[in-house]
Write a protein that holds these residues in place. Structure first.
Motif, PDB file in Angstrom:
ATOM      1  N   UNK A 240     -13.314  51.260   9.805  1.00 52.04           N
ATOM      2  CA  UNK A 240     -13.017  52.458   8.905  1.00 52.04           C
ATOM      3  C   UNK A 240     -11.776  51.630   7.942  1.00 52.04           C
ATOM      4  N   UNK A 241     -10.879  51.199   8.701  1.00 50.46           N
ATOM      5  CA  UNK A 241      -9.531  50.571   8.116  1.00 50.46           C
ATOM      6  C   UNK A 241      -9.945  49.769   6.873  1.00 50.46           C
ATOM      7  N   UNK A 242     -11.028  48.961   7.224  1.00 43.48           N
ATOM      8  CA  UNK A 242     -11.356  47.932   5.896  1.00 43.48           C
ATOM      9  C   UNK A 242     -11.841  48.788   4.701  1.00 43.48           C
ATOM     10  N   UNK A 243     -12.576  49.753   5.119  1.00 41.44           N
ATOM     11  CA  UNK A 243     -13.108  50.532   3.737  1.00 41.44           C
ATOM     12  C   UNK A 243     -12.298  51.185   3.362  1.00 41.44           C
ATOM     13  N   UNK A 244     -11.301  51.822   4.098  1.00 40.36           N
ATOM     14  CA  UNK A 244     -10.136  52.466   3.313  1.00 40.36           C
ATOM     15  C   UNK A 244      -9.331  51.674   2.575  1.00 40.36           C
ATOM     16  N   UNK A 245      -9.069  50.344   3.067  1.00 42.19           N
ATOM     17  CA  UNK A 245      -8.297  49.300   2.224  1.00 42.19           C
ATOM     18  C   UNK A 245      -8.860  48.945   0.905  1.00 42.19           C
ATOM     19  N   UNK A 246     -10.418  48.900   1.186  1.00 40.11           N
ATOM     20  CA  UNK A 246     -11.121  48.681   0.106  1.00 40.11           C
ATOM     21  C   UNK A 246     -11.071  49.855  -1.184  1.00 40.11           C
ATOM     22  N   UNK A 289      -6.563  57.883  -0.280  1.00 32.25           N
ATOM     23  CA  UNK A 289      -7.253  56.924   0.771  1.00 32.25           C
ATOM     24  C   UNK A 289      -6.007  56.298   1.384  1.00 32.25           C
ATOM     25  N   UNK A 290      -4.966  55.979   0.592  1.00 30.49           N
ATOM     26  CA  UNK A 290      -3.567  55.363   1.114  1.00 30.49           C
ATOM     27  C   UNK A 290      -3.051  56.335   2.188  1.00 30.49           C
ATOM     28  N   UNK A 291      -2.923  57.726   1.893  1.00 28.30           N
ATOM     29  CA  UNK A 291      -2.515  58.681   2.724  1.00 28.30           C
ATOM     30  C   UNK A 291      -3.264  58.664   4.045  1.00 28.30           C
ATOM     31  N   UNK A 292      -4.563  58.613   3.687  1.00 26.61           N
ATOM     32  CA  UNK A 292      -5.573  58.871   4.919  1.00 26.61           C
ATOM     33  C   UNK A 292      -5.216  57.506   5.944  1.00 26.61           C
ATOM     34  N   UNK A 293      -5.227  56.557   5.284  1.00 24.22           N
ATOM     35  CA  UNK A 293      -4.854  55.102   5.937  1.00 24.22           C
ATOM     36  C   UNK A 293      -3.712  55.168   6.793  1.00 24.22           C
ATOM     37  N   UNK A 294      -2.676  55.637   6.075  1.00 22.94           N
ATOM     38  CA  UNK A 294      -1.513  55.567   6.856  1.00 22.94           C
ATOM     39  C   UNK A 294      -1.563  56.676   8.145  1.00 22.94           C
ATOM     40  N   UNK A 295      -2.254  57.961   7.937  1.00 19.51           N
ATOM     41  CA  UNK A 295      -2.212  58.711   9.029  1.00 19.51           C
ATOM     42  C   UNK A 295      -2.984  58.230  10.045  1.00 19.51           C
ATOM     43  N   UNK A 296      -4.110  57.573   9.913  1.00 22.64           N
ATOM     44  CA  UNK A 296      -4.940  57.065  11.284  1.00 22.64           C
ATOM     45  C   UNK A 296      -4.210  55.725  11.668  1.00 22.64           C
ATOM     46  N   UNK A 297      -3.324  55.081  10.833  1.00 19.18           N
ATOM     47  CA  UNK A 297      -2.952  53.829  11.201  1.00 19.18           C
ATOM     48  C   UNK A 297      -1.762  54.287  12.190  1.00 19.18           C
ATOM     49  N   UNK A 298      -0.829  55.378  11.755  1.00 16.43           N
ATOM     50  CA  UNK A 298       0.211  55.815  12.555  1.00 16.43           C
ATOM     51  C   UNK A 298      -0.411  56.322  14.031  1.00 16.43           C
ATOM     52  N   UNK A 300      -3.243  55.461  15.539  1.00 14.73           N
ATOM     53  CA  UNK A 300      -3.712  54.311  16.351  1.00 14.73           C
ATOM     54  C   UNK A 300      -2.505  53.376  16.852  1.00 14.73           C
ATOM     55  N   UNK A 301      -1.583  53.539  16.190  1.00 14.39           N
ATOM     56  CA  UNK A 301      -0.321  52.553  16.623  1.00 14.39           C
ATOM     57  C   UNK A 301       0.501  53.383  17.724  1.00 14.39           C
ATOM     58  N   UNK A 302       0.125  54.426  17.943  1.00  9.78           N
ATOM     59  CA  UNK A 302       0.883  55.456  18.725  1.00  9.78           C
ATOM     60  C   UNK A 302       2.250  55.983  18.287  1.00  9.78           C
ATOM     61  N   UNK A 303       2.050  56.062  16.889  1.00  9.89           N
ATOM     62  CA  UNK A 303       3.554  56.771  16.294  1.00  9.89           C
ATOM     63  C   UNK A 303       3.445  58.005  16.369  1.00  9.89           C
ATOM     64  N   UNK A 304       2.378  58.740  16.691  1.00  4.29           N
ATOM     65  CA  UNK A 304       2.398  60.114  16.821  1.00  4.29           C
ATOM     66  C   UNK A 304       2.831  60.547  18.224  1.00  4.29           C
TER      67      UNK A 304
END
Length: 311
Positions: A240-246, A289-298, A300-304
């Motif tokens: 999904x991260x690649x699709x959101x990046x696109x 899409x940028x906001x969603x990408x950041x949320x899920x990236x945070x 997955x990286x354990x920043x929640x």
């Protein structure tokens, strides 16, 4: 504090997560800019150009019985009346001022009481009505309506971020659904399922410097990629991260194309007047899409961080 509810796994403990203030501010500002931009773009359109209100008020199948049943005018007199036309234009301009107020409310949303902040919901309703008019104007193509999903839902996303202490995962799911609908419906036009707008082909030819046949082929490939995005963002994060990046890249590209595809330096003022609002009101196509990408990236990286259990 910005908090997000999450169920880790079925039948396991429900916990509360939170973003740090810095992370929250970044995501919040992105969504805020998206909402402000769509209101500003539509305000400029309504104040200086036009909107498809006449598709409703000059529709004889809907309006003739209303006009002839409530006034002493015949339908022909109504449809050709300069006064009626002027009233419709004044209504369009009034909507422009309303969108401008909504843009200001979006900027100062944190300072507004909750009841006043509900103007964002009214503004979103007006944008849904506008999308319905465009759908009617395009022979009731549902794709025309849902292509505006990111635009008319951006104010609602902003309202959620401001006025909900606890954001459930379905809010972010709704954002992904809006992204999917916008890109998929755009793909329907690019692929030619619906009549492909001539402006798509013209912009592609002007920007890439290619022939019409090559531009059509390019748009068909882009349409397929729109469908890949529409489905791929619901896959596991590693895909999904690649699709959101696109989606971020293509959303920005299709927005700026409204200026780039027609820009001539010697006529820059006229071009900006005619096309800048088309660019601005499409900011949600890459910002959400940028906001969603950041949320899920945070995430997955354990920043929640866990804040505690929810009853």
């Amino acid at each position: 504090m910005f908090e997000i509810s999450k169920i880790q796994e079925p039948f396991k403990t429900k916990v509360m997560y939170q973003l740090s203030s810095k992370q929250y501010q970044l995501i919040f500002r992105i969504v805020q800019i998206a909402a402000v931009s769509v209101f500003l773009g539509r305000a400029y359109q309504h104040l200086f150009w036009d909107a498809p209100f006449r598709a409703l008020f000059w529709e004889d199948g809907w309006m003739q019985w209303v006009v002839e049943g409530t006034t002493d005018m015949t339908w022909k007199e109504y449809a050709t009346s300069p006064d009626v036309n002027r009233h419709i234009q004044n209504l369009i301009i009034a909507h422009g001022y309303f969108y401008l107020i909504c843009a200001l409310a979006s900027i100062f949303i944190k300072q507004l009481p909750k009841w006043a902040g509900k103007i964002l919901l009214v503004g979103s309703t007006a944008l849904i009505f506008l999308a319905t008019l465009y759908m009617k104007e395009k022979f009731y193509h549902l794709g025309q309506f849902f292509e505006y999903s990111l635009q008319f839902l951006s104010p609602i996303f902003l309202y959620f971020l401001v006025h909900r202490d606890s954001l459930k995962p379905r809010v972010w799911l709704l954002m992904k659904v809006a992204i999917s609908l916008t890109f998929t419906c755009h793909g329907l036009y690019a692929l030619g399922y619906y009549p492909r707008p001539g402006v798509f082909t013209t912009m592609t030819m002007n920007i890439l410097g290619v022939t019409e046949d090559t531009a059509v082929y390019f748009l068909q490939v882009a349409g397929v990629m729109d469908f890949v995005v529409g489905i791929g963002i619901f896959l596991p994060w590693r895909f999904a991260k690649f699709c959101l990046g696109y989606a971020i890249f293509w959303g920005f590209a299709t927005a700026i194309a409204r200026i780039w595809g027609f820009f001539h330096l010697q006529f820059w003022e006229s071009i900006l007047h005619q096309n800048a609002f088309e660019w601005v009101m499409r900011f949600p196509h890459f910002l959400i899409p940028l906001a969603v990408w950041l949320y899920y990236d945070y995430q997955k990286k354990g920043k929640l961080k866990m804040a505690g259990k929810i009853d």
